[in-house]
Write a protein that holds these residues in place. Structure first.
Motif, PDB file in Angstrom:
ATOM      1  N   LEU A 170      12.690   1.513   6.733  1.00 35.61           N
ATOM      2  CA  LEU A 170      12.327   1.770   5.341  1.00 35.61           C
ATOM      3  C   LEU A 170      11.049   2.602   5.249  1.00 35.61           C
ATOM      4  O   LEU A 170      10.948   3.505   4.410  1.00 35.61           O
ATOM      5  N   VAL A 171      10.077   2.297   6.099  1.00 36.36           N
ATOM      6  CA  VAL A 171       8.845   3.083   6.093  1.00 36.36           C
ATOM      7  C   VAL A 171       9.150   4.552   6.383  1.00 36.36           C
ATOM      8  O   VAL A 171       8.637   5.455   5.727  1.00 36.36           O
ATOM      9  N   THR A 172      10.014   4.782   7.369  1.00 31.28           N
ATOM     10  CA  THR A 172      10.405   6.154   7.685  1.00 31.28           C
ATOM     11  C   THR A 172      11.151   6.788   6.519  1.00 31.28           C
ATOM     12  O   THR A 172      10.939   7.956   6.179  1.00 31.28           O
ATOM     13  N   LYS A 173      12.026   6.009   5.881  1.00 36.07           N
ATOM     14  CA  LYS A 173      12.802   6.511   4.748  1.00 36.07           C
ATOM     15  C   LYS A 173      11.889   6.901   3.585  1.00 36.07           C
ATOM     16  O   LYS A 173      12.132   7.882   2.878  1.00 36.07           O
ATOM     17  N   LEU A 174      10.825   6.146   3.410  1.00 39.73           N
ATOM     18  CA  LEU A 174       9.875   6.448   2.342  1.00 39.73           C
ATOM     19  C   LEU A 174       8.955   7.608   2.716  1.00 39.73           C
ATOM     20  O   LEU A 174       8.152   8.056   1.892  1.00 39.73           O
ATOM     21  N   GLU A 215      14.368  -3.228  -6.822  1.00 41.35           N
ATOM     22  CA  GLU A 215      14.911  -2.093  -7.564  1.00 41.35           C
ATOM     23  C   GLU A 215      14.769  -0.809  -6.752  1.00 41.35           C
ATOM     24  O   GLU A 215      15.675   0.034  -6.727  1.00 41.35           O
ATOM     25  N   LEU A 216      13.626  -0.658  -6.088  1.00 39.02           N
ATOM     26  CA  LEU A 216      13.416   0.517  -5.238  1.00 39.02           C
ATOM     27  C   LEU A 216      14.484   0.601  -4.150  1.00 39.02           C
ATOM     28  O   LEU A 216      14.953   1.691  -3.803  1.00 39.02           O
ATOM     29  N   LEU A 217      14.882  -0.548  -3.614  1.00 35.90           N
ATOM     30  CA  LEU A 217      15.868  -0.580  -2.526  1.00 35.90           C
ATOM     31  C   LEU A 217      17.266  -0.176  -2.985  1.00 35.90           C
ATOM     32  O   LEU A 217      18.146   0.049  -2.148  1.00 35.90           O
ATOM     33  N   ARG A 218      17.476  -0.102  -4.301  1.00 36.10           N
ATOM     34  CA  ARG A 218      18.786   0.319  -4.813  1.00 36.10           C
ATOM     35  C   ARG A 218      18.810   1.793  -5.202  1.00 36.10           C
ATOM     36  O   ARG A 218      19.844   2.300  -5.620  1.00 36.10           O
ATOM     37  N   ARG A 219      17.668   2.475  -5.083  1.00 37.74           N
ATOM     38  CA  ARG A 219      17.630   3.885  -5.456  1.00 37.74           C
ATOM     39  C   ARG A 219      18.611   4.697  -4.634  1.00 37.74           C
ATOM     40  O   ARG A 219      18.924   4.365  -3.493  1.00 37.74           O
ATOM     41  N   ASP A 220      19.085   5.788  -5.205  1.00 35.48           N
ATOM     42  CA  ASP A 220      20.082   6.621  -4.525  1.00 35.48           C
ATOM     43  C   ASP A 220      19.573   7.179  -3.201  1.00 35.48           C
ATOM     44  O   ASP A 220      20.359   7.396  -2.269  1.00 35.48           O
ATOM     45  N   ASP A 221      18.265   7.430  -3.100  1.00 36.49           N
ATOM     46  CA  ASP A 221      17.736   7.984  -1.860  1.00 36.49           C
ATOM     47  C   ASP A 221      17.411   6.913  -0.825  1.00 36.49           C
ATOM     48  O   ASP A 221      17.073   7.226   0.314  1.00 36.49           O
ATOM     49  N   ILE A 222      17.509   5.641  -1.227  1.00 33.98           N
ATOM     50  CA  ILE A 222      17.275   4.535  -0.284  1.00 33.98           C
ATOM     51  C   ILE A 222      18.592   3.858   0.064  1.00 33.98           C
ATOM     52  O   ILE A 222      18.948   3.713   1.225  1.00 33.98           O
ATOM     53  N   GLU A 237       0.818  -1.201   0.000  1.00 37.00           N
ATOM     54  CA  GLU A 237       0.000   0.000   0.000  1.00 37.00           C
ATOM     55  C   GLU A 237       0.860   1.262   0.000  1.00 37.00           C
ATOM     56  O   GLU A 237       0.455   2.308  -0.500  1.00 37.00           O
ATOM     57  N   ILE A 238       2.051   1.147   0.563  1.00 38.43           N
ATOM     58  CA  ILE A 238       2.960   2.293   0.629  1.00 38.43           C
ATOM     59  C   ILE A 238       3.703   2.474  -0.689  1.00 38.43           C
ATOM     60  O   ILE A 238       3.950   3.597  -1.136  1.00 38.43           O
ATOM     61  N   THR A 239       4.072   1.356  -1.329  1.00 37.43           N
ATOM     62  CA  THR A 239       4.872   1.425  -2.555  1.00 37.43           C
ATOM     63  C   THR A 239       4.034   1.429  -3.822  1.00 37.43           C
ATOM     64  O   THR A 239       4.579   1.478  -4.928  1.00 37.43           O
ATOM     65  N   GLY A 240       2.725   1.334  -3.672  1.00 37.74           N
ATOM     66  CA  GLY A 240       1.874   1.293  -4.857  1.00 37.74           C
ATOM     67  C   GLY A 240       1.726  -0.092  -5.435  1.00 37.74           C
ATOM     68  O   GLY A 240       1.422  -0.239  -6.627  1.00 37.74           O
ATOM     69  N   GLY A 241       1.970  -1.124  -4.625  1.00 39.64           N
ATOM     70  CA  GLY A 241       1.750  -2.500  -5.074  1.00 39.64           C
ATOM     71  C   GLY A 241       2.904  -3.104  -5.834  1.00 39.64           C
ATOM     72  O   GLY A 241       2.694  -3.971  -6.685  1.00 39.64           O
ATOM     73  N   LEU A 242       4.141  -2.702  -5.540  1.00 35.09           N
ATOM     74  CA  LEU A 242       5.294  -3.258  -6.248  1.00 35.09           C
ATOM     75  C   LEU A 242       5.461  -4.748  -5.936  1.00 35.09           C
ATOM     76  O   LEU A 242       5.319  -5.170  -4.780  1.00 35.09           O
TER      77      LEU A 242
END
Length: 250
Positions: free
Chosen positions: A238-242, A185-192, A173-178
């Protein structure tokens, strides 16, 4: 609990397995392995606290069979309790028990109290009160530092960890259903910057040291591969990071 030939406490790992709520020996043997590693990391020899043993149990062709066991010192048993699944009430009770027993030994051994006098009884009581206060303080500090209890329980394995598929489902629900792959892939983003770019299945070391992830060898077909698991603390991070404090998916 038993007494060895010196009169010191010793524990059967098989007995502890039942007391700590582990149904399968294979799971509990993994807890023992972690306890040994913790003792070795502190510069001590695990063999001083974990002695191999054999135990006879019901079963097998003739109604009895021999199985592997360990005979543990109180210190070894305490480390086994510390390495157990903290979500189990039996493990929490074992941790408290061994903490109290260890503290009792620290308090009583330096000086033998003369309990035949009122003064000796009072001095002994004061020491036990001091130990109890320290345990209450430690318990309160751990409660404050612990992640939100039970938040991710539905997605945890029996080891209290969450694999990538479970993490993706928990945060859908937080990631839009990934799905799992897009989630990684999201976990490799520069901001994560959770999973490494150069080794896309493994987290950066500082996440492991911070207790946000664990890397374990798992069997995939005919080979063993490294697989990353989130800890509940890691999912909270991760929830806080997002930047989203929504509740996890049911």
């Amino acid at each position: 609990m038993l007494l060895d030939h010196k009169g010191d406490e010793c524990w059967s790992a098989r007995d502890l397995q039942q007391l700590m709520g582990y149904e399968r020996w294979e799971r509990f043997d993994d807890v023992i392995r972690r306890a040994k590693q913790a003792i070795a990391a502190s510069g001590m020899d695990p063999l001083d606290h974990f002695r191999g043993a054999v135990r006879s149990i019901s079963g097998g062709r003739w109604g009895k069979q021999s199985v592997g066991d360990y005979r543990l010192t109180r210190f070894g048993a305490y480390h086994v309790a510390l390495a157990g699944d903290g979500r189990k009430p039996e493990v929490a009770a074992a941790k408290t028990y061994f903490a109290i027993r260890t503290r009792e030994a620290e308090v009583i051994r330096p000086q033998v109290m003369d309990v035949s006098s009122p003064e000796g009884v009072l001095a002994l009581a004061e020491r036990f009160v001091e130990a109890a206060r320290e345990l209450v303080t430690t318990k309160n500090q751990l409660a404050i530092a612990a992640p939100k209890a039970g938040r991710w329980d539905a997605f945890c394995t029996s080891d209290g960890l969450i694999d990538m598929g479970g993490a993706a489902k928990a945060l859908r629900e937080i990631t839009g259903g990934l799905g799992r792959n897009k989630f990684m892939e999201l976990l490799r983003r520069d901001d994560i910057r959770f999973l490494q770019v150069q080794n896309p299945r493994i987290p950066y070391e500082h996440h492991v040291k911070a207790g946000r992830a664990e890397v374990k060898l798992v069997q995939a077909g005919y080979q063993w591969v490294e697989q990353t698991f989130f800890t509940p603390k890691g999912l909270d991070w991760l929830v806080t990071k997002l930047g989203n404090e929504e509740r996890p998916a049911a």
